[in-house]
Structures are given as structure tokens and as C-alpha cells.
Write a protein that holds these residues in place. Structure first.
Motif, PDB file in Angstrom:
ATOM      1  N   ASP A 105       0.840  -1.197   0.000  1.00 53.29           N
ATOM      2  CA  ASP A 105       0.000   0.000   0.000  1.00 53.29           C
ATOM      3  C   ASP A 105       0.872   1.242   0.000  1.00 53.29           C
ATOM      4  O   ASP A 105       1.876   1.303   0.714  1.00 53.29           O
ATOM      5  CB  ASP A 105      -0.905   0.024   1.243  1.00 53.29           C
ATOM      6  N   ALA A 106       0.470   2.239  -0.784  1.00 51.12           N
ATOM      7  CA  ALA A 106       1.192   3.516  -0.798  1.00 51.12           C
ATOM      8  C   ALA A 106       0.984   4.230   0.537  1.00 51.12           C
ATOM      9  O   ALA A 106       0.168   3.804   1.369  1.00 51.12           O
ATOM     10  CB  ALA A 106       0.700   4.370  -1.961  1.00 51.12           C
TER      11      ALA A 106
ATOM     12  N   THR B 280      -2.795   9.328   0.155  1.00 53.23           N
ATOM     13  CA  THR B 280      -2.372   9.433  -1.250  1.00 53.23           C
ATOM     14  C   THR B 280      -3.404   8.752  -2.138  1.00 53.23           C
ATOM     15  O   THR B 280      -4.188   7.913  -1.680  1.00 53.23           O
ATOM     16  CB  THR B 280      -0.999   8.766  -1.489  1.00 53.23           C
TER      17      THR B 280
ATOM     18  N   LEU C 284      -3.536   6.663  -5.850  1.00 56.64           N
ATOM     19  CA  LEU C 284      -2.700   5.993  -6.844  1.00 56.64           C
ATOM     20  C   LEU C 284      -3.416   5.963  -8.194  1.00 56.64           C
ATOM     21  O   LEU C 284      -4.576   5.587  -8.281  1.00 56.64           O
ATOM     22  CB  LEU C 284      -2.411   4.556  -6.379  1.00 56.64           C
TER      23      LEU C 284
ATOM     24  N   GLN D 109      -2.947   4.221 -11.878  1.00 59.90           N
ATOM     25  CA  GLN D 109      -2.171   3.258 -12.653  1.00 59.90           C
ATOM     26  C   GLN D 109      -2.489   3.427 -14.138  1.00 59.90           C
ATOM     27  O   GLN D 109      -3.600   3.193 -14.583  1.00 59.90           O
ATOM     28  CB  GLN D 109      -2.461   1.823 -12.195  1.00 59.90           C
TER      29      GLN D 109
ATOM     30  N   ILE E  33       4.465  -1.076  -4.093  1.00 60.07           N
ATOM     31  CA  ILE E  33       4.176   0.355  -3.911  1.00 60.07           C
ATOM     32  C   ILE E  33       4.176   0.718  -2.425  1.00 60.07           C
ATOM     33  O   ILE E  33       3.784   1.816  -2.053  1.00 60.07           O
ATOM     34  CB  ILE E  33       2.812   0.727  -4.538  1.00 60.07           C
TER      35      ILE E  33
ATOM     36  N   ALA F   7       3.498  10.779  -1.974  1.00 55.12           N
ATOM     37  CA  ALA F   7       2.898  11.622  -3.014  1.00 55.12           C
ATOM     38  C   ALA F   7       4.000  12.256  -3.859  1.00 55.12           C
ATOM     39  O   ALA F   7       5.033  12.667  -3.343  1.00 55.12           O
ATOM     40  CB  ALA F   7       2.021  12.691  -2.374  1.00 55.12           C
TER      41      ALA F   7
ATOM     42  N   THR G  20       5.490  10.566  -6.299  1.00 53.78           N
ATOM     43  CA  THR G  20       6.272   9.477  -6.904  1.00 53.78           C
ATOM     44  C   THR G  20       5.683   9.079  -8.254  1.00 53.78           C
ATOM     45  O   THR G  20       4.464   8.939  -8.394  1.00 53.78           O
ATOM     46  CB  THR G  20       6.276   8.240  -5.978  1.00 53.78           C
TER      47      THR G  20
ATOM     48  N   VAL H 260       1.722   8.515  -7.912  1.00 52.37           N
ATOM     49  CA  VAL H 260       1.145   8.661  -6.568  1.00 52.37           C
ATOM     50  C   VAL H 260       0.920  10.149  -6.326  1.00 52.37           C
ATOM     51  O   VAL H 260       1.856  10.946  -6.391  1.00 52.37           O
ATOM     52  CB  VAL H 260       2.074   8.077  -5.481  1.00 52.37           C
ATOM     53  N   ASN H 261      -0.323  10.510  -6.054  1.00 50.47           N
ATOM     54  CA  ASN H 261      -0.675  11.920  -5.824  1.00 50.47           C
ATOM     55  C   ASN H 261      -1.225  12.099  -4.417  1.00 50.47           C
ATOM     56  O   ASN H 261      -1.720  11.146  -3.801  1.00 50.47           O
ATOM     57  CB  ASN H 261      -1.740  12.365  -6.840  1.00 50.47           C
TER      58      ASN H 261
END
Length: 201
Positions: A112-113, A117, A119, A121, A143, A148, A150, A176-177
Motif C-alpha cells: 500500500d502507498a 495518497t 494511486l 495506474q 508500492i 505523493a 512518486t 502517486v498523488n
């Protein structure tokens, strides 16, 4: 990826009616082509082939016993019925031991990020070149803890030995935001309301 042996029959009838008869007999119409040879129209055992796809994925390599000969084939395209979900037709590519082939392989994300965040894809598969008998079933990427900002590109993926990347190395796989906070979301709606009020005033 291990080889799977299947008995295949030569088909002498063609067309939709013949294909339906083949499927009613518990077999799947297939075409084997490649290496400049004439296409061979085959019938594969439906249950056995469905199990191969389930267990080995859609890049399964088959050893086909066709009457008195044996052929090595890569599963190239599997066409399924859009509603009933049974396999309608299969395209097979003739391959040789030691030959390199280009295939699409799924990207599997693990972990998990970081918290707060979102994600995105962009790619779920990549094209790779690999030995026909050593095609990876999937490419995994962790991940876990990604922050964020990345971005992961195709070149960042780790491929098994003997496998090379065909997809553009700069192709974006995922980003990743920062997730918007509740206050930011409320602020957006508040700004819209203020703007509307100004226009009305």
C-alpha cells in the motif's frame, strides 16, 4: 513457465457452422501459424485448454500432439464469448526452443502507498521479450510506502533474468498523488458558491 501437452485434431471444415459443431463436440477451434508455414486449423480439447489458461495465463506454451507430429506453440490470442464467457477461438504461434518471443505480461502491484495518497495506474501490462519457454507470468512492483509525487516508469520495473523490456522505457506505469483533504474539498465548493454569489450580486 512449464510446458503443457495437449492432443489436437486437424480441422477440415471451416466457417461459423463448422465452428459451432466443433464447440458442441467439446472442442475449441484454433489456428496455428508462424515461421512461414501454412496455417494449421486445429480443434483443442475445451476443458483441458481452459484449465491451461487458468493455471498458466494467456501466454501458455503448449506441446501439441497433432496426429503423427508434435509442435511447440505459444498461446497468442484467446477470444471469449462476451456474454456466455466460453472460449470461442484461439490463435497459436509456432515457436522453437530457444526462440525469443514478444508478449504482454500483467503488472501486479503489491503493498500500500503512503497514507493520504491516491494511486493512478496508467499501465496494467507491459510488453517484454523472453525465451518462449521462460515467459514470466507477471511482473510485480511494490508500492509500499510510496509518497505523493512518486512516478514509476516502465524502466523502474524489475524483470526476470533473460527478459528484456519492449514497452517504451519512459512509459508511465503509475503515479502517486496527494489525496485532497476534506477541508480542500469543502473549500472548492465554498469558492464556487462565493463566485456564484458575486455573479448574482
Amino acid at each position: 513457465m512449464s510446458e503443457v501437452r495437449l492432443a489436437a485434431e486437424q480441422r477440415t471444415e471451416f466457417g461459423k457452422g463448422a465452428a459451432r459443431r466443433t464447440r458442441r463436440a467439446g472442442k475449441i477451434p484454433a489456428v496455428l501459424y508462424g515461421h512461414g508455414s501454412d496455417p494449421k486449423h486445429l480443434a483443442l480439447p475445451a476443458l483441458e485448454f481452459a484449465r491451461v489458461v487458468r493455471e498458466h495465463g494467456q501466454n501458455a506454451v503448449l506441446t501439441l500432439d497433432i496426429e503423427s507430429s508434435t509442435e511447440l506453440a505459444l498461446t497468442k490470442t484467446v477470444t471469449t464469448h462476451p456474454i456466455k464467457n466460453y472460449i470461442e477461438h484461439v490463435d497459436l504461434l509456432l515457436v522453437q526452443r530457444g526462440e525469443k518471443v514478444t508478449v504482454e505480461v500483467p503488472i501486479v502491484l503489491t503493498g500500500d502507498a503512503a497514507a493520504a495518497t491516491l494511486l493512478t495506474q496508467d499501465l496494467t501490462t507491459i510488453q517484454v521479450e523472453a525465451d518462449a519457454l521462460n515467459i514470466p507470468e507477471q511482473v510485480e512492483y511494490s508500492i509500499a510506502g510510496l509518497a505523493a509525487g512518486t512516478q514509476v516508469h516502465a524502466s523502474d520495473l524489475t524483470l526476470p533474468a533473460g527478459t528484456s523490456l519492449v514497452t517504451d522505457a519512459d512509459a508511465l506505469v503509475l503515479a502517486v498523488n496527494a489525496a485532497p483533504t476534506a477541508a480542500e474539498m469543502d473549500g472548492d465548493s465554498g469558492e464556487a458558491t462565493d463566485a456564484e454569489a458575486t455573479e448574482e450580486g
